[in-house]
Structures are given as C-alpha cells and as structure tokens.
Design a protein around this motif. Structure first.
Motif, PDB file in Angstrom:
ATOM      1  N   TRP A   1      -7.804   0.176   1.862  1.00  0.00           N
ATOM      2  CA  TRP A   1      -6.822   0.478   2.907  1.00  0.00           C
ATOM      3  C   TRP A   1      -6.904  -0.503   4.071  1.00  0.00           C
ATOM      4  O   TRP A   1      -5.914  -0.701   4.789  1.00  0.00           O
TER       5      TRP A   1
ATOM      6  N   THR B   1      -0.969   6.195   3.539  1.00  0.00           N
ATOM      7  CA  THR B   1      -2.180   6.173   2.723  1.00  0.00           C
ATOM      8  C   THR B   1      -3.142   7.269   3.169  1.00  0.00           C
ATOM      9  O   THR B   1      -3.730   7.987   2.345  1.00  0.00           O
ATOM     10  N   SER B   2      -3.299   7.433   4.478  1.00  0.00           N
ATOM     11  CA  SER B   2      -4.151   8.500   4.999  1.00  0.00           C
ATOM     12  C   SER B   2      -3.675   9.864   4.518  1.00  0.00           C
ATOM     13  O   SER B   2      -4.458  10.696   4.050  1.00  0.00           O
TER      14      SER B   2
ATOM     15  N   ALA C   1       0.747   4.837  -2.264  1.00  0.00           N
ATOM     16  CA  ALA C   1       0.626   6.124  -1.588  1.00  0.00           C
ATOM     17  C   ALA C   1       1.783   7.052  -1.947  1.00  0.00           C
ATOM     18  O   ALA C   1       1.590   8.264  -2.119  1.00  0.00           O
TER      19      ALA C   1
ATOM     20  N   LEU D   1       0.820  -1.207   0.000  1.00  0.00           N
ATOM     21  CA  LEU D   1       0.000   0.000   0.000  1.00  0.00           C
ATOM     22  C   LEU D   1       0.857   1.262   0.000  1.00  0.00           C
ATOM     23  O   LEU D   1       0.504   2.264  -0.642  1.00  0.00           O
ATOM     24  N   ASP D   2       1.982   1.235   0.704  1.00  0.00           N
ATOM     25  CA  ASP D   2       2.799   2.441   0.790  1.00  0.00           C
ATOM     26  C   ASP D   2       3.388   2.812  -0.567  1.00  0.00           C
ATOM     27  O   ASP D   2       3.657   3.980  -0.838  1.00  0.00           O
TER      28      ASP D   2
ATOM     29  N   ILE E   1      -8.878   5.880   8.415  1.00  0.00           N
ATOM     30  CA  ILE E   1      -7.551   5.303   8.677  1.00  0.00           C
ATOM     31  C   ILE E   1      -6.977   5.886   9.959  1.00  0.00           C
ATOM     32  O   ILE E   1      -6.403   5.168  10.796  1.00  0.00           O
TER      33      ILE E   1
ATOM     34  N   LEU F   1      -6.916   2.871  -3.102  1.00  0.00           N
ATOM     35  CA  LEU F   1      -6.500   2.973  -1.699  1.00  0.00           C
ATOM     36  C   LEU F   1      -7.686   3.280  -0.789  1.00  0.00           C
ATOM     37  O   LEU F   1      -7.778   2.731   0.318  1.00  0.00           O
TER      38      LEU F   1
ATOM     39  N   LYS G   1      -0.645   2.262   6.449  1.00  0.00           N
ATOM     40  CA  LYS G   1      -1.908   2.939   6.747  1.00  0.00           C
ATOM     41  C   LYS G   1      -1.698   4.450   6.850  1.00  0.00           C
ATOM     42  O   LYS G   1      -2.466   5.249   6.304  1.00  0.00           O
TER      43      LYS G   1
END
Length: 591
Positions: free
Chosen positions: A378, A401-402, A345, A341-342, A428, A374, A398
């Motif tokens: 997430w 992503t926020s 992001a 995920l990062d 998140i 995302l 997380k």
C-alpha cells in the motif's frame, strides 16, 4: 453535425452480449465489431465518415431536418425500434443482434412499409478501414471478404464498394448480416429469430429486479450494463467505443473496450445491491481469477484485460479522421502495465459484498492473495484512479485500500491473517491523516498536494470517515468552489487541466451519494436529476458532459457511470425508506 458522426447523445446500441453495434437516430449503423467487442471493426463511420464504413437507410425524399424520429427498446431487451419520419409518413426499423439457440451471429434488420422508396446501403470497411472489402455474389446474397454474408428481402446490387437494395414504397423488407456463410433465410426465419431474442432478453432481465425511485432510469442503466457484458465469461467492458474524445478536437482519445478491475468491481457491487440473483457476480470472480498473472515480477492482476483474460494490447494509432476531427484514433491502451491500487481494492469490496449476500467464499485464494498484496504494497506509488502517467501517492487509492482490508478481515482464515490486514488498514489511516490533508484541512488528491479530487466524495460512502467530519466538510467546500460547474463536478488531474475537458459524470453522482450520507435527500435528488439531464433519451450515459453546451463527451456508453448511478439511487431509496444495510452499502464502494 454529420449524419454519420452525430452528437453522442443521438447514439444507441444493439448487442448479443458478445459484441454490439452503434446505431444513430436516423437508423444508420456507424460502428460494428463482429464477434467480439474488441475485435477489428467492419463499420467505423463514427470515427471516419468518408472511409470508415456504415449501413445506412436513405429515404428518396426526406423532410429536411426531420428525418430523425422516435426510438425505443422493446421491453427490457437490446432490440431497438426506430421510427423515421419522411415525406408522406414514417417507416419503422427494428434492429437487433440475434441471441439464443439456433440463431445466426450477426445483425438483423426489419423494415416496415414506407410511404416512399428507401435505399438500404451497406458499405463495409474491414479492419478499421485498413482493408478494402472483397464483395462477391453468393447463394442469393453477397459474401464480404469470403467470410461475412449479407442477405435481404429484395435483390442486392454491388456497386462502388457497397451493397444496396431498394425497398419500394408500400413494401416491407428485411436484411441479415451474418458472421458466416449461410443459405438465404425466409422472412419467417428472421421473425422467429426476433422472438427467440426477445425471450432470451426476458430471461436475462429477470435476473435483476429493482423497485423504487428512478425505476425507469435504473432499468435503463441495467440494460446498458447487460449490453456491455461478454456473456461467455462475464467480463464487462468499460465502453463500446474507442477514441470518442474527452476534449473535442483534442488528443485525449482512448480505447475503452476492455475489462477494468476498478470498473467491474463497482459494477458487480451495483448489480448485487440492485437485486441480482448472483450469477453475474460469481462469473465476475471467475473472470478475475482467469486473469491472474504468473509472472512474479508483476502484480497478481493487470489493471484491465482483454476479453480473453490477457493484458490489453499496446496502443496503435489508426489512419482514421477521428470523431469530429479528434485525432489520434487509438486501439489498445498503454495504461495496461500501470499500478492501480484502487482497482485491486474494488475487487475486494465486491468480493466481500458477494460473500455476505450469497453466503459463499468462492475464489477465496485469489481474493486472499490480492489482500496480502495490498497489505504489503500500500505504501507504493501508483497511477491513481485516473490512470495518470506519473507514479504518485494518490489519496483515494490509499483510502479505498484501507477500507477493503478492514472489511475483508471479517472473512479471514484466522486471527493472524485478520490482524495483519487490519493493522495495514490502520497504518494507511495514519498515513492519510499525516500526509494527505492540504492547508485547508481537506483531503488532497495526492500526498503533499493542495488540489482536491471529486473521488474524495466517496470516502464516507466507503465508510472511511463520517460525512460530516471536519476533513470532509473542508473537502466539499473546496469541491464546490474549485470543481463545480452548473451542478456538475470535474475531476482533478495532475497532468492535464481538467477544466479543458467535460465534467466527469460519475463524479457528480458520487457527490449526490455523499449528500445521501449527509441525509440531505433533496440535494442528493437534485444532483441525480442533474446527471440524468446528460443521459440520452434511452438512458445511456457517456463518460463526461459539457455543462455549457449540454453535449455528451467521451466513450459511450460508460459502464462506470451507470454503476455509479445505480449505487447512488439505491442508497437514496434506502435513505427515503429507512431500509437497507449500512454496512452493506459501505462495503459496496460507489456501487
């Protein structure tokens, strides 16, 4: 240390922004993949000194222990000049890969006159030494496997699977290893190619300008990033090498010759903030779009790709002895299908910074799709910033992503889209507060865990929380207590005891950046200077450092570390001068 497998600190690069060659302090070329960074090697003594292949310079009588001399790059180029000490004086070798119009693809070498006879020996080992080179005389030179061609100033001799020529004392010389057959050049041609190459590097270097503290060191990091850029499409690989070990003699040896979303997003942020004119940044977004996956069962983008936009190939183990016996030697990378995920992001953070800086919204459709992905996914477990095998709820993924969703909402098409992304960012934030703090009130590496990871030092840099928030104070206390070693900082791994590997250099730089956020500039500078002790004389960082021995560990040079250094220095400069845009810095990730 072996002369063909020296300390990583003794390595240098030459390159043409399509591929590169690794050169030691004694002017031996010990790693070279013709045509493209991730193509099979022709020289790989760095990974097997017996059969890997090398291009060596051998004085007839060297001063024992002092063949190593000084070296430097010419101006801001990728042209390397090495001075070798030997009995009676020294010899200067100028190495480069031609760059520009009407120049050959390959490697050029110029030799000054020397006080004694020198043998120059090329022993090719095609396809990671899995093949035996076919050497045939051809037009006053030698053809290698019917494809590559070596020409030199002095007669070439083929013997024992190698090509050699001798440079008599007092005579200058040259050699050209081309990727295709060519007529024998003249010395004037070789010198013209050098001048064309230097002109090209001047143009490239002029695209980014930085002035301020650590000016020389930032320029060196910018050179490293330029050398690792694949100019035909703008992809920037993580490192030039494969299988240089994180743990000497161990099995944590990976192939980093691919383009990671995470790394490249951070690199682009660093280049933009260092004053890039924007060409490289726009090319980055174009490269990302070219990597889109059409399979609806897969994420929009893979976590990293080859230089032809494809997911990196699966791992293959090579029958090579390894750097200092570290096996296996791998090509390909089995993290190619992970969820990171990062990485997504970081692409959003870089895109937002590019849009703000250059007043554009290029490739918005892909960027928007990433943000939507995302916002919808997430909650999904992923493999984290350190690409571990088990899926977990990694806190850093997380958090970034926020931040990315919140920042990108400023560029949303409409209020409903912006609200959807901001709502996800808020959810998140609530999830992290409820599940990602440990018993000491620090940010845990994974939800429900107790261990802390150095990536948390970036949370204030991303603008997720204040640097002096209680959670950050607790986090930094744990990092200092459990993860600091001689002012260097280790990462936390769920699946491996990170105390057995070196300190992760980018982590130390992130902690320096944290102290910039806390306005403790002397402490930030001290940490930046500590990290620089583990760069080599040409300013290259490897992935990790051993605080006890001072040795560099891991693949080389590590663009992730260079981007972190540039970003931290820019924040440090801005804090010193009271200049800079705080929102711009926060949207830049660690770049």
């Amino acid at each position: 240390m072996s002369t063909l497998q020296p300390d990583i600190r003794d390595l240098a690069l030459i390159g043409d922004r399509k591929t590169c060659a690794v050169v030691t302090r004694n002017a031996s070329i010990v790693w070279y993949c013709p045509e493209r960074f991730d193509h099979p090697s022709l020289l790989a003594a760095l990974l097997d000194e017996d059969k890997g292949g090398a291009w060596t310079v051998e004085p007839s009588s060297a001063i024992k222990g002092s063949i190593k001399g000084s070296r430097r790059y010419l101006e801001h180029s990728g042209v390397l000049e090495t001075r070798l000490r030997m009995q009676g004086g020294e010899c200067t070798i100028t190495d480069w890969m031609p760059l520009g119009a009407a120049v050959p693809d390959g490697v050029c070498r110029l030799f000054s006159s020397a006080p004694q006879r020198i043998a120059i020996v090329l022993k090719p080992a095609p396809d990671y030494a899995r093949g035996t080179a076919d050497l045939q005389p051809h037009e006053e030179g030698v053809r290698i496997d019917g494809r590559y061609c070596l020409h030199a100033s002095h007669p070439l001799v083929i013997e024992d699977g190698a090509i050699r020529f001798e440079l008599p004392a007092g005579e200058e010389g040259w050699a050209v290893l081309a990727n295709a057959s060519m007529a024998r050049p003249r010395e004037a041609d070789v010198r013209r190619w050098l001048n064309v190459t230097l002109d090209q590097w001047r143009d490239i270097a002029s695209e980014t300008a930085y002035a301020g503290p650590f000016e020389t060191e930032v320029a060196q990091s910018l050179r490293a990033l330029r050398l690792m850029t694949y100019a035909p499409n703008g992809g920037i690989i993580a490192a030039a090498t494969t299988s240089l070990p994180e743990v000497p003699g161990g099995h944590r040896n990976y192939d980093y010759r691919y383009v990671w979303l995470r790394d490249t997003g951070m690199i682009m942020s660093a280049l933009v903030r260092a004053g890039s004119q924007g060409g490289a940044a726009r090319q980055f977004l174009e490269f990302i779009c070219g990597s889109k996956q059409e399979d609806a069962r897969k994420p929009l983008l893979p976590p990293f790709v080859s230089l032809d936009y494809q997911p990196a190939p699966d791992e293959v183990e090579l029958p090579l002895g390894g750097y200092l016996g570290s096996r296996p030697v791998r090509i390909g990378n089995n993290a190619n299908d992970q969820m990171q995920l990062d990485g997504f992001a970081n692409v959003l953070l870089a895109a937002k910074l590019i849009y703000d800086r250059y007043g554009t919204r290029e490739h918005w459709d892909t960027v928007r799709q990433l943000a939507d992905f995302l916002a919808a996914h997430w909650r999904q477990e992923d493999n984290g910033i350190w690409e571990e095998h088990d899926l977990r709820q990694y806190t850093a993924g997380k958090v970034i992503t926020s931040c990315a969703l919140r920042y990108l909402a400023e560029h949303a098409d409409n209020d409903a889209q912006a609200r959807r992304w901001r709502d996800a960012a808020g959810e998140i934030h609530d999830h992290v507060a409820a599940h990602c703090l440990n018993a000491e009130g620090a940010y845990a590496a994974v939800a429900g865990g107790e261990a802390v990871d150095v990536s948390a030092a970036l949370f204030p840099v991303w603008g997720y929380t204040a640097a002096d928030a209680p959670e950050m104070l607790a986090t930094m206390r744990v990092l200092e207590r459990d993860h600091s070693d001689g002012r260097l900082y280790r990462r936390h791994l769920e699946e491996f005891d990170a105390r057995k590997e070196g300190a992760f250099l980018a982590g130390t730089i992130w902690v320096a950046q944290y102290w910039v956020m806390r306005k403790d500039l002397p402490r930030a500078r001290m940490l930046l200077e500590t990290a620089l002790k583990y760069a080599n004389d040409l300013g290259f960082f490897a992935e990790e450092a051993d605080a006890g021995s001072g040795r560099m560990l891991g693949n080389f040079p590590q663009t992730f570390v260079h981007a972190a250094f540039i970003g931290a220095v820019i924040d440090y400069r801005n804090a010193l001068t009271g200049s800079g845009n705080g929102a711009d810095a926060r949207a830049a990730g660690n770049g």
